[in-house]
Structures are given as C-alpha cells and as structure tokens.
Design a protein around this motif. Structure first.
Motif, short mmCIF file in Angstrom:
data_model
loop_
_atom_site.label_atom_id
_atom_site.label_comp_id
_atom_site.label_asym_id
_atom_site.label_seq_id
_atom_site.Cartn_x
_atom_site.Cartn_y
_atom_site.Cartn_z
N SER A 71 -2.89 -2.97 -3.69
CA SER A 71 -2.72 -2.80 -5.13
C SER A 71 -1.45 -3.50 -5.62
N VAL A 72 -0.37 -3.36 -4.86
CA VAL A 72 0.89 -4.01 -5.23
C VAL A 72 0.73 -5.52 -5.21
N LEU A 73 0.07 -6.06 -4.19
CA LEU A 73 -0.13 -7.50 -4.10
C LEU A 73 -1.08 -8.01 -5.17
N ALA A 74 -2.03 -7.21 -5.57
CA ALA A 74 -2.97 -7.63 -6.61
C ALA A 74 -2.33 -7.62 -7.98
N ALA A 75 -1.20 -6.93 -8.13
CA ALA A 75 -0.53 -6.87 -9.43
C ALA A 75 0.10 -8.21 -9.81
N GLY A 76 0.32 -9.08 -8.85
CA GLY A 76 0.93 -10.37 -9.15
C GLY A 76 0.17 -11.50 -8.50
N ILE A 77 -0.21 -12.47 -9.31
CA ILE A 77 -0.90 -13.63 -8.77
C ILE A 77 0.10 -14.61 -8.18
N PHE A 78 1.23 -14.74 -8.85
CA PHE A 78 2.26 -15.67 -8.41
C PHE A 78 3.47 -14.91 -7.89
N ALA A 79 4.32 -15.63 -7.17
CA ALA A 79 5.50 -15.01 -6.57
C ALA A 79 6.45 -14.46 -7.62
N GLU A 80 6.56 -15.14 -8.76
CA GLU A 80 7.46 -14.67 -9.82
C GLU A 80 7.02 -13.30 -10.35
N ASP A 81 5.72 -13.05 -10.37
CA ASP A 81 5.22 -11.75 -10.85
C ASP A 81 5.69 -10.61 -9.95
N LEU A 82 5.74 -10.85 -8.66
CA LEU A 82 6.14 -9.81 -7.72
C LEU A 82 7.65 -9.61 -7.66
N MET A 83 8.41 -10.63 -8.10
CA MET A 83 9.87 -10.50 -8.07
C MET A 83 10.37 -9.62 -9.22
N ARG A 84 9.57 -9.39 -10.24
CA ARG A 84 10.00 -8.59 -11.39
C ARG A 84 10.16 -7.11 -11.02
N GLN A 85 9.31 -6.63 -10.17
CA GLN A 85 9.41 -5.23 -9.76
C GLN A 85 9.41 -5.19 -8.23
N ASP A 86 10.58 -4.94 -7.65
CA ASP A 86 10.70 -5.03 -6.20
C ASP A 86 10.44 -3.72 -5.46
N SER A 87 10.30 -2.61 -6.17
CA SER A 87 9.99 -1.34 -5.51
C SER A 87 9.34 -0.40 -6.51
N GLY A 88 8.75 0.66 -5.97
CA GLY A 88 8.10 1.65 -6.84
C GLY A 88 7.47 2.74 -6.02
N GLU A 89 6.72 3.59 -6.74
CA GLU A 89 6.04 4.71 -6.10
C GLU A 89 4.63 4.81 -6.65
N ALA A 90 3.70 5.13 -5.76
CA ALA A 90 2.30 5.28 -6.17
C ALA A 90 1.66 6.35 -5.30
N GLY A 91 1.25 7.44 -5.89
CA GLY A 91 0.52 8.48 -5.18
C GLY A 91 1.29 9.10 -4.02
N GLY A 92 2.58 9.27 -4.18
CA GLY A 92 3.38 9.84 -3.10
C GLY A 92 3.86 8.82 -2.09
N TRP A 93 3.45 7.59 -2.23
CA TRP A 93 3.86 6.51 -1.34
C TRP A 93 4.94 5.68 -2.02
N ASN A 94 5.97 5.31 -1.28
CA ASN A 94 7.01 4.42 -1.78
C ASN A 94 6.74 3.02 -1.23
N TRP A 95 6.87 2.02 -2.08
CA TRP A 95 6.65 0.66 -1.63
C TRP A 95 7.83 -0.22 -2.04
N ARG A 96 8.04 -1.28 -1.25
CA ARG A 96 9.11 -2.22 -1.52
C ARG A 96 8.58 -3.62 -1.24
N VAL A 97 8.91 -4.57 -2.12
CA VAL A 97 8.45 -5.95 -1.99
C VAL A 97 9.65 -6.85 -1.74
N ASP A 98 9.56 -7.67 -0.71
CA ASP A 98 10.57 -8.70 -0.44
C ASP A 98 9.90 -10.06 -0.62
#
Length: 150
Positions: free
Chosen positions: A73-100
């Motif tokens: 879901s996190v990867l599908a939120a951004g088509i390009f690399a710039e899209d994923l750099m805008r939000q580098d971490s978050g929480e979804a359904g009790g899970w914490n995620w981080r994007v590098d």
C-alpha cells in the motif's frame, strides 16, 4: 448317571476352579493404572504443545501477510520516487512503516553489452520497513523512477 453339562455356568462353579478364580485379581493394579495415566499425560502434553505451536505459526503468517499488504500500500501511494520522499514514515492499522529513498543510477546496455548512448536512468532504490512494537516484520526493496530530470 452323568449330569448334563450346563454351558451357561461360569467356569468358577466347580470346586477346582473356585480356588484358581479366587487367586486371580480382578481389575487393574495401582501400578498399572499409574503407568497408563503417565502415558496418557505425556500424550496429552505433546498434543497440547503441537496445537500451541500451530496457532503461533498461524499468527506469524497472518502478521507477515498484514505487513506485506501495508508495504504494498505504501509503495502504491507513489508512482515516482519524489512521491515517496514526501512522507517518509507513518502508521497504518497498528503497523509502523518507514520509507528510505536512495538515488541509484541504473546503467543500461544493448544486446551486445555496449552501454546505452542515452546514459544511465535516474532511479531510486526504495526500502520500506514495516514493524509492530519495535520489531521489523518485513523489509521490501524496489526501484522507482524519478519524474523529472535534475
């Protein structure tokens, strides 16, 4: 005169058999009962342990499936690399995620092995780590292209 044999009478009816029947114990001894109970206890303990391990295994698989869905879901939120750099971490359904997002050029070559004349493609190596309670459940690595030239 001979008496008819009564086949319905118990074998202990005659005097000789009565002495043997009285010496024969009826039922189980205490030792036999204790051995049977010990064997049953060992069997039930191993059954309980295997059921417990199976349920833990099911819970582990379910957690990995949920973590994989969060990562996708996190990867599908951004088509390009710039899209994923805008939000580098978050929480979804009790899970914490981080994007590098790490810039990484991709060198292309033709069928003969010569480098492409256009030069390397601008892309980013994207790593998504999904964790719960501080324990990383999944790490997903993929590459995303950049939208614009530098």
């Amino acid at each position: 005169m001979m008496r008819p044999i009564n086949r319905l009478r118990a074998p202990c009816a005659s005097f000789v058999w009565q002495r043997r029947c009285l010496a024969k114990p009826l039922g189980f001894s205490l030792l036999e009962a204790l051995v049977a109970m010990a064997i049953a206890a060992i069997a039930l303990a191993s059954l309980y342990r295997s059921v417990g391990q199976s349920s833990q295994s099911v819970m582990g698989v379910q957690a990995r499936v949920e973590a994989a869905l969060v990562a996708k879901s996190v990867l599908a939120a951004g088509i390009f690399a710039e899209d994923l750099m805008r939000q580098d971490s978050g929480e979804a359904g009790g899970w914490n995620w981080r994007v590098d997002v790490t810039p990484e050029p991709i060198f292309l070559s033709d069928e003969a092995g010569r480098p492409a004349p256009s030069g390397p493609l601008r892309a980013a190596k994207v790593t998504v780590q999904v964790s719960r309670d501080g324990v990383t459940a999944m790490t997903w690595i993929t590459w995303k292209p950049y939208r614009s030239a530098p």
